[in-house]
Design a protein around this motif. Structure first.
Motif, PDB file in Angstrom:
ATOM      1  N   ASN A 416       0.813  -1.204   0.000  1.00 48.13           N
ATOM      2  CA  ASN A 416       0.000   0.000   0.000  1.00 48.13           C
ATOM      3  C   ASN A 416       0.851   1.260   0.000  1.00 48.13           C
ATOM      4  OD1 ASN A 416      -2.575   1.189  -0.019  1.00 48.13           O
ATOM      5  ND2 ASN A 416      -2.523   1.538   2.198  1.00 48.13           N
ATOM      6  N   ASP A 417       2.170   1.104   0.084  1.00 44.11           N
ATOM      7  CA  ASP A 417       3.086   2.237   0.008  1.00 44.11           C
ATOM      8  C   ASP A 417       3.461   2.568  -1.433  1.00 44.11           C
ATOM      9  OD1 ASP A 417       4.484  -0.032  -0.479  1.00 44.11           O
ATOM     10  OD2 ASP A 417       6.058   0.317   1.010  1.00 44.11           O
ATOM     11  N   ASN A 418       2.758   1.980  -2.404  1.00 45.22           N
ATOM     12  CA  ASN A 418       2.951   2.229  -3.840  1.00 45.22           C
ATOM     13  C   ASN A 418       4.287   1.693  -4.348  1.00 45.22           C
ATOM     14  OD1 ASN A 418       0.637   3.699  -3.277  1.00 45.22           O
ATOM     15  ND2 ASN A 418       1.600   5.694  -3.558  1.00 45.22           N
ATOM     16  N   ARG A 419       4.882   0.775  -3.638  1.00 49.15           N
ATOM     17  CA  ARG A 419       6.190   0.272  -4.037  1.00 49.15           C
ATOM     18  C   ARG A 419       6.102  -1.202  -4.417  1.00 49.15           C
ATOM     19  NH1 ARG A 419      11.228   1.968  -0.595  1.00 49.15           N
ATOM     20  NH2 ARG A 419      10.427   0.458   0.918  1.00 49.15           N
ATOM     21  N   LEU A 420       6.940  -1.580  -5.387  1.00 50.10           N
ATOM     22  CA  LEU A 420       7.086  -2.953  -5.833  1.00 50.10           C
ATOM     23  C   LEU A 420       8.511  -3.396  -5.535  1.00 50.10           C
ATOM     24  CD1 LEU A 420       6.005  -5.450  -7.447  1.00 50.10           C
ATOM     25  CD2 LEU A 420       6.898  -4.335  -9.503  1.00 50.10           C
ATOM     26  N   LEU A 421       8.640  -4.445  -4.718  1.00 47.97           N
ATOM     27  CA  LEU A 421       9.957  -4.925  -4.284  1.00 47.97           C
ATOM     28  C   LEU A 421      10.213  -6.316  -4.838  1.00 47.97           C
ATOM     29  CD1 LEU A 421       9.879  -3.834  -0.507  1.00 47.97           C
ATOM     30  CD2 LEU A 421      10.506  -2.486  -2.514  1.00 47.97           C
ATOM     31  N   VAL A 422      11.482  -6.599  -5.102  1.00 53.13           N
ATOM     32  CA  VAL A 422      11.915  -7.912  -5.586  1.00 53.13           C
ATOM     33  C   VAL A 422      12.961  -8.443  -4.623  1.00 53.13           C
ATOM     34  CG1 VAL A 422      12.940  -9.200  -7.488  1.00 53.13           C
ATOM     35  CG2 VAL A 422      11.422  -7.276  -7.979  1.00 53.13           C
ATOM     36  N   TRP A 423      12.737  -9.687  -4.153  1.00 59.63           N
ATOM     37  CA  TRP A 423      13.612 -10.335  -3.179  1.00 59.63           C
ATOM     38  C   TRP A 423      14.174 -11.622  -3.773  1.00 59.63           C
ATOM     39  CZ3 TRP A 423      13.100  -7.699   1.705  1.00 59.63           C
ATOM     40  CH2 TRP A 423      11.972  -6.883   1.808  1.00 59.63           C
ATOM     41  N   ASN A 424      15.320 -12.029  -3.236  1.00 56.17           N
ATOM     42  CA  ASN A 424      15.831 -13.360  -3.546  1.00 56.17           C
ATOM     43  C   ASN A 424      15.831 -14.207  -2.280  1.00 56.17           C
ATOM     44  OD1 ASN A 424      18.017 -12.438  -2.064  1.00 56.17           O
ATOM     45  ND2 ASN A 424      19.375 -12.225  -3.825  1.00 56.17           N
ATOM     46  N   GLN A 425      16.308 -15.448  -2.378  1.00 59.42           N
ATOM     47  CA  GLN A 425      16.216 -16.375  -1.250  1.00 59.42           C
ATOM     48  C   GLN A 425      17.359 -16.244  -0.255  1.00 59.42           C
ATOM     49  OE1 GLN A 425      15.768 -20.380  -2.675  1.00 59.42           O
ATOM     50  NE2 GLN A 425      13.723 -20.023  -3.492  1.00 59.42           N
ATOM     51  N   SER A 426      18.346 -15.441  -0.564  1.00 54.57           N
ATOM     52  CA  SER A 426      19.514 -15.378   0.311  1.00 54.57           C
ATOM     53  C   SER A 426      19.683 -14.059   1.034  1.00 54.57           C
ATOM     54  CB  SER A 426      20.792 -15.658  -0.508  1.00 54.57           C
ATOM     55  OG  SER A 426      20.927 -14.703  -1.547  1.00 54.57           O
ATOM     56  N   CYS A 427      18.996 -13.020   0.596  1.00 61.21           N
ATOM     57  CA  CYS A 427      19.199 -11.697   1.181  1.00 61.21           C
ATOM     58  C   CYS A 427      17.941 -11.265   1.917  1.00 61.21           C
ATOM     59  CB  CYS A 427      19.562 -10.679   0.093  1.00 61.21           C
ATOM     60  SG  CYS A 427      19.959  -9.032   0.730  1.00 61.21           S
ATOM     61  N   SER A 428      18.124 -10.592   3.028  1.00 67.18           N
ATOM     62  CA  SER A 428      16.991 -10.097   3.816  1.00 67.18           C
ATOM     63  C   SER A 428      16.532  -8.716   3.375  1.00 67.18           C
ATOM     64  CB  SER A 428      17.360 -10.052   5.307  1.00 67.18           C
ATOM     65  OG  SER A 428      17.667 -11.349   5.785  1.00 67.18           O
ATOM     66  N   ASN A 429      17.253  -8.102   2.457  1.00 67.10           N
ATOM     67  CA  ASN A 429      16.871  -6.800   1.927  1.00 67.10           C
ATOM     68  C   ASN A 429      16.464  -6.955   0.463  1.00 67.10           C
ATOM     69  OD1 ASN A 429      17.562  -5.395   4.327  1.00 67.10           O
ATOM     70  ND2 ASN A 429      19.729  -5.429   3.724  1.00 67.10           N
ATOM     71  N   PRO A 430      15.558  -6.116  -0.010  1.00 65.32           N
ATOM     72  CA  PRO A 430      15.144  -6.241  -1.417  1.00 65.32           C
ATOM     73  C   PRO A 430      16.303  -5.914  -2.359  1.00 65.32           C
ATOM     74  CG  PRO A 430      14.216  -4.262  -0.421  1.00 65.32           C
ATOM     75  CD  PRO A 430      14.836  -5.033   0.696  1.00 65.32           C
ATOM     76  N   ILE A 431      16.398  -6.670  -3.435  1.00 64.20           N
ATOM     77  CA  ILE A 431      17.460  -6.441  -4.414  1.00 64.20           C
ATOM     78  C   ILE A 431      17.038  -5.411  -5.459  1.00 64.20           C
ATOM     79  CG2 ILE A 431      18.434  -8.735  -4.084  1.00 64.20           C
ATOM     80  CD1 ILE A 431      16.993  -9.624  -6.617  1.00 64.20           C
ATOM     81  N   GLN A 432      15.734  -5.182  -5.600  1.00 66.81           N
ATOM     82  CA  GLN A 432      15.232  -4.172  -6.527  1.00 66.81           C
ATOM     83  C   GLN A 432      14.028  -3.489  -5.907  1.00 66.81           C
ATOM     84  OE1 GLN A 432      14.425  -5.975 -10.331  1.00 66.81           O
ATOM     85  NE2 GLN A 432      16.530  -6.707 -10.604  1.00 66.81           N
ATOM     86  N   VAL A 433      13.935  -2.181  -6.131  1.00 68.18           N
ATOM     87  CA  VAL A 433      12.823  -1.382  -5.623  1.00 68.18           C
ATOM     88  C   VAL A 433      12.300  -0.527  -6.768  1.00 68.18           C
ATOM     89  CG1 VAL A 433      12.061   0.362  -3.970  1.00 68.18           C
ATOM     90  CG2 VAL A 433      13.798  -1.325  -3.301  1.00 68.18           C
ATOM     91  N   TYR A 434      11.017  -0.654  -7.066  1.00 68.15           N
ATOM     92  CA  TYR A 434      10.379   0.123  -8.126  1.00 68.15           C
ATOM     93  C   TYR A 434       9.326   1.033  -7.493  1.00 68.15           C
ATOM     94  CZ  TYR A 434      12.478  -3.526 -11.021  1.00 68.15           C
ATOM     95  OH  TYR A 434      13.354  -4.396 -11.614  1.00 68.15           O
TER      96      TYR A 434
END
Length: 587
Positions: A416-434
């Motif tokens: 609901n924050d208007n953001r699209l995030l992409v995660w992988n299986q090894s990192c706890s932070n998003p690798i891409q933010v749109y």
């Protein structure tokens, strides 16, 4: 000199036709002075000969024109110019067929009379898109294009220009105006510049033919091998270009049924944008969350069973999701609990009360369940060990969309924050933010045909479907749908996707990617179409809305041979979900 002859001579010298006073003349004469001749000499020195083969019927006529004259004009034009060009109130496909026949007829006339060598036209998808644009616009303007070396469709206001590329980058344009659906030439099309050379070529770029009315010599390049099938001793009166034009295949658009083949009644289906209450398993069983209960509908037998009832726990269902193999159902609740149920035994096998707010999104990856909540976190829980493995923090507001990529390597989340995030299986932070969306991102779908292609849709303030290349972190394209995008789903068999919409049109749209042509627009729901699921065979979809109905549609096909079977599915009897104190049962 005889008096009658002298009178006719004086009338002809004064500008009036002498035939009007003849006893053998027609009683109906033109009010305007017209000079007649005993011969008809065609005008060959025009720069755009196609303008004289376009029907001008009804352009300057108002709604109060005489019906008899309208019928006479229509009959005369039909006899002289071939097909009737007036578009009736039929379907868009019929209008596109008439337009294609008209353009083919015009091209044949140009080939045989002026030697324009036109041998190809646009396919019916472009024609259908052109007529969709015409019907949606009421303003009349002229589309002018200056691009060279390309074939495109120029749409300006109510005019769509069909462009055929000529030699040397010059473009031959025939405009379709939106006045009563009649084909009329544009302003640039009617410009008379007889001194300018205007080459006409076909789709073969190796052919060079110059057509100039003022030139008596014609030079042509070496004959192409593509024309060797045309014998110079052929008895056909048509030129090679006209033969190729008539032999060219006409691609037919796939017909998508406009009505659902099954309608189910789902009482107490919540009208909440942030929930996900419908999912279809790989074993062809539909799970639906209705208030405090989860019901299973078997698509093979039409049997309905109740999986669980949370009313005793004073809780409600906010999301449901099937495991990959269709054995377990994950149920998210309003209290922030994720429950795992065995669909075969109707038993709860695990429970994860680790969220502090409702769970609106669920996604499986093997035996791990990922849950997104209003508390802004995404939790990973292993259903085999009942342990929490990861906690993903990246959203600033409620998480309302979760989807795994087909290779199960990337997780996309919308909030609901208007953001699209992409995660992988090894990192706890998003690798891409749109951050291009301007409203909540609930609709998320990964393409099964192109690796890394992700589609997302925004809410009411955004209304856009955006496509992302997650391999390069680039925004590929976007399209304004005109209404709230609630769900997205790709076809398993073709490069198409379907979207469901809320405010304010409540429609279902089937798109062709990457051209983003609308293949179908389905209506029937009276509330926002908030829920969407695809059948395991990839041919049907089910949609749910706040009008408490579930509708099943045939929108995708494996191949053309399956069209007959798709039509047979429309004859199925509809089964209703009827609510009672004992639950839901089949009527």
């Amino acid at each position: 000199m005889e008096p009658d002859f002298e009178r006719r001579l004086i009338r002809s010298m004064s500008g009036c036709s002498s035939l009007s006073s003849s006893p053998f003349s027609s009683p109906i004469s033109s009010p305007s002075p017209i000079k007649h001749s005993d011969r008809f000499i065609p005008l060959r020195s025009v720069s755009q000969p196609s303008a004289y083969f376009i029907d001008q019927e009804q352009i300057h006529k108002g709604p109060m024109s005489d019906r008899k004259s309208s019928r006479e004009t229509s009959t005369s034009n039909t006899a002289n110019t071939g097909p009737n060009l007036t578009t009736s109130s039929g379907t868009t496909t019929t209008a596109a067929d008439r337009a294609k026949d008209l353009l083919t007829y015009q091209a044949l006339l140009q080939n045989e009379i002026f030697g324009t060598q036109v041998d190809c036209l646009y396919d019916e998808q472009h024609m259908n898109n052109a007529y969709s644009s015409i019907n949606s616009n009421n303003q009349h303007s002229t589309g002018i294009t200056n691009q060279t070396g390309t074939n495109d469709t120029a749409n300006a206001g109510g005019t769509t220009a069909l462009i055929n590329q000529g030699l040397g980058g010059q473009i031959h344009t025939t405009a379709i105006s939106g006045i009563n659906g009649i084909l009329t030439p544009s302003l640039g099309f009617l410009s008379h510049s007889s001194q300018q050379r205007l080459p006409y070529t076909n789709s073969d770029s190796n052919r060079l033919r110059s057509r100039d009315p003022n030139t008596i010599f014609r030079y042509s390049a070496r004959r192409n091998t593509d024309d060797l099938h045309y014998s110079p001793y052929s008895l056909s009166p048509l030129s090679p270009a006209s033969i190729r034009l008539l032999r060219s295949p006409r691609k037919q658009l796939r017909k998508i049924p406009k009505t659902p083949f099954k309608v189910l009644d789902a009482p107490e289906l919540q009208d909440d944008f942030y929930l996900n209450l419908v999912d279809w398993s790989s074993t062809n069983i539909l799970a639906v969350g209705l208030n405090a209960s989860v019901y299973l509908w078997n698509a093979n037998t039409s049997n309905v069973t109740r999986l669980c009832d949370l009313q005793t726990e004073s809780d409600t269902v906010t999301s449901v999701a099937w495991s990959d193999r269709g054995q377990y159902v994950a149920v998210g609740t309003h209290k922030g609990i994720v429950q795992i149920w065995d669909a075969a035994t109707n038993r709860k096998t695990a429970s994860f009360p680790r969220h502090t707010a409702r769970v609106g999104a669920l996604a499986w990856n093997d035996m791990c369940i990922y849950s997104g909540s209003r508390d802004r976190f995404i939790l990973q829980n292993d259903t085999r060990s009942n342990k929490q493995e990861r906690k993903l923090a990246g959203h600033r507001q409620e998480v309302c969309g979760l989807k795994w990529s087909p290779d199960r390597q990337l997780l996309a989340s919308g909030g609901n924050d208007n953001r699209l995030l992409v995660w992988n299986q090894s990192c706890s932070n998003p690798i891409q933010v749109y951050t291009d969306h301007t409203a909540a991102v609930k609709a998320i779908a990964w393409s099964p045909h192109q690796q890394g292609l992700l589609a997302s849709g925004g809410g009411t303030a955004d209304r856009h479907i955006r496509f992302w290349n997650t391999l390069t972190a680039q925004n590929l394209q976007s399209i304004d749908t005109g209404s709230q995008v609630c769900n997205l789903a790709w076809s398993k068999h073709s490069n198409e996707l379907v979207s469901t919409h809320g405010y304010s049109q409540h429609q279902i749209v089937v798109w062709k990617y990457p051209s983003m042509l609308q293949l179908a627009r389905l209506t029937g729901h009276t509330f926002r179409v908030l829920y969407l699921a695809v059948s395991p065979d990839g041919e049907s979809i089910v949609t749910g809305a706040g009008d408490e109905t579930l509708r099943f549609w045939n929108v995708f096909t494996k191949c053309r041979a399956n069209k007959e079977s798709d039509n047979g599915r429309e004859q199925r009897k509809s089964t209703d979900f009827n609510y009672s104190r004992n639950g839901m049962h089949t009527a």
